[in-house]
Write an enzyme that holds these catalytic residues in place. Structure first.
Site, short mmCIF file in Angstrom:
data_model
loop_
_atom_site.label_atom_id
_atom_site.label_comp_id
_atom_site.label_asym_id
_atom_site.label_seq_id
_atom_site.Cartn_x
_atom_site.Cartn_y
_atom_site.Cartn_z
N GLU A 83 -69.67 -51.53 -78.06
CA GLU A 83 -70.29 -50.21 -78.27
C GLU A 83 -71.41 -50.28 -79.32
OE1 GLU A 83 -69.71 -48.23 -76.02
OE2 GLU A 83 -67.73 -48.86 -75.31
N ASP A 141 -81.41 -55.90 -67.38
CA ASP A 141 -80.89 -55.44 -68.69
C ASP A 141 -81.96 -55.59 -69.76
OD1 ASP A 141 -80.97 -58.18 -69.04
OD2 ASP A 141 -78.91 -58.34 -69.82
N1 ARG Z 1 -67.15 -48.41 -72.60
C1 ARG Z 1 -66.37 -49.48 -72.05
C2 ARG Z 1 -65.09 -48.89 -71.47
O1 ARG Z 1 -64.55 -47.96 -72.04
C3 ARG Z 1 -66.04 -50.49 -73.11
C4 ARG Z 1 -65.65 -51.82 -72.58
C5 ARG Z 1 -65.32 -52.76 -73.71
N2 ARG Z 1 -64.72 -53.99 -73.21
C6 ARG Z 1 -63.81 -54.69 -73.88
N3 ARG Z 1 -63.34 -55.81 -73.40
N4 ARG Z 1 -63.34 -54.29 -75.01
O2 ARG Z 1 -64.60 -49.35 -70.45
ZN ZN Z 2 -70.74 -50.38 -72.16
CA CA Z 3 -81.06 -60.45 -67.94
#
Ligand code: ARG
Ligand code: ZN
Ligand code: CA
Length: 245
Positions: free
Chosen positions: A158, A178
């Site tokens: 995040e 990206d």
């Molecule tokens: N915004 C994503 C979700 O809530 C965050 C993913 C983070 N991934 C992790 N392996 N911690 O799914």
């Molecule tokens: Zn994300």
């Molecule tokens: Ca790329």
């Protein structure tokens, strides 16, 4: 150059029960994970496959815990509409967003009826809502953390968004960028713990990048291109330059 960029952090703990009122140790563990992950001192960085080893970035961004604000609230499950960022909603108001990273730690988060781990605001948005939000059981790597997202990498991911990084698949098909040249294109998120090589869009996915959706134990790098994209925010006229002033 800019040298090491230090970001002071305000953590808002918004809790409706004692489990959600996470310990100082759990908060400190998250600050440590951020410092490791943004300086390539994480203990798992050696797992990066040879193909990508030369792209591992020490982003030279450090995080210092400046303030912890604890707010008792009647809300446990929050939507992703930023309501936790206002004391008028039983949340906690942003503190010095031009100079600080604000992190709201809440009981739980749902989006469209599904549990999510956290979410972020990209640079350039409203000051009152600037920062990231993480559910209490995905914050830090000690205390009340839930596998397989118990390594503090949700906050790393995040904060990557807060520093302008996109998901490595660009949130679209193979041609969707990206905006980072050294992350190979992909067509969709990866989950779990993919084996190497995982091939999509005629190249090997950088599944171990913090900006994919894999488990915490299976993400362990930012790339040099991502580092450059993040650090541009702190140069003259950049949207997070005020943190250095
Ligand atoms: N915004 C994503 C979700 O809530 C965050 C993913 C983070 N991934 C992790 N392996 N911690 O799914
Ligand atoms: Zn994300
Ligand atoms: Ca790329």
């Amino acid at each position: 150059g800019l040298g090491v960029i230090n970001i002071p952090v305000v953590v808002h703990v918004i809790y409706s029960n004692s489990n959600e009122n996470i310990s100082d140790a759990q908060i400190n563990s998250q600050i440590q994970v951020l410092n490791e992950d943004f300086n390539a001192t994480n203990s798992d960085v050696g797992l990066v496959p040879t193909e990508f080893a030369g792209r591992v970035a020490d982003s030279d961004i450090t995080f210092t815990l400046d303030q912890v604000i604890r707010v008792a609230s009647s809300t446990s499950s929050w939507p992703t509409n930023d309501s936790m960022k206002y004391s008028s909603n039983g949340g906690s108001d942003v503190v010095s967003p031009s100079t600080h990273l604000n992190i709201w730690v809440v009981g739980g988060l749902t989006s469209g009826g599904r549990t999510i781990l956290g979410y972020a605001q990209f640079p350039g948005g409203a000051a009152a809502t600037d920062g990231v939000v993480v559910a209490h059981n995905f914050f830090g790597n000690t205390g009340r953390v839930s596998a397989p997202f118990d390594g503090g990498r949700t906050t790393t991911h995040e904060v990557g968004h807060w520093l302008n990084l996109r998901h490595i698949w660009g949130d679209g098909r193979c041609r969707q960028d990206d905006f980072v040249a050294d992350t190979p294109s992909s067509d969709a998120p990866n989950y779990g713990c993919p084996s190497y090589p995982t091939v999509n869009c005629r190249s090997n996915d950088m599944t171990m990048n913090y900006m994919d959706y894999v488990d915490d134990a299976c993400m362990y790098m930012f790339s040099e291109g991502q580092k450059a994209r993040m650090r541009t925010l702190f140069t003259s006229g950049g949207s997070r330059e005020s943190i250095l002033l």
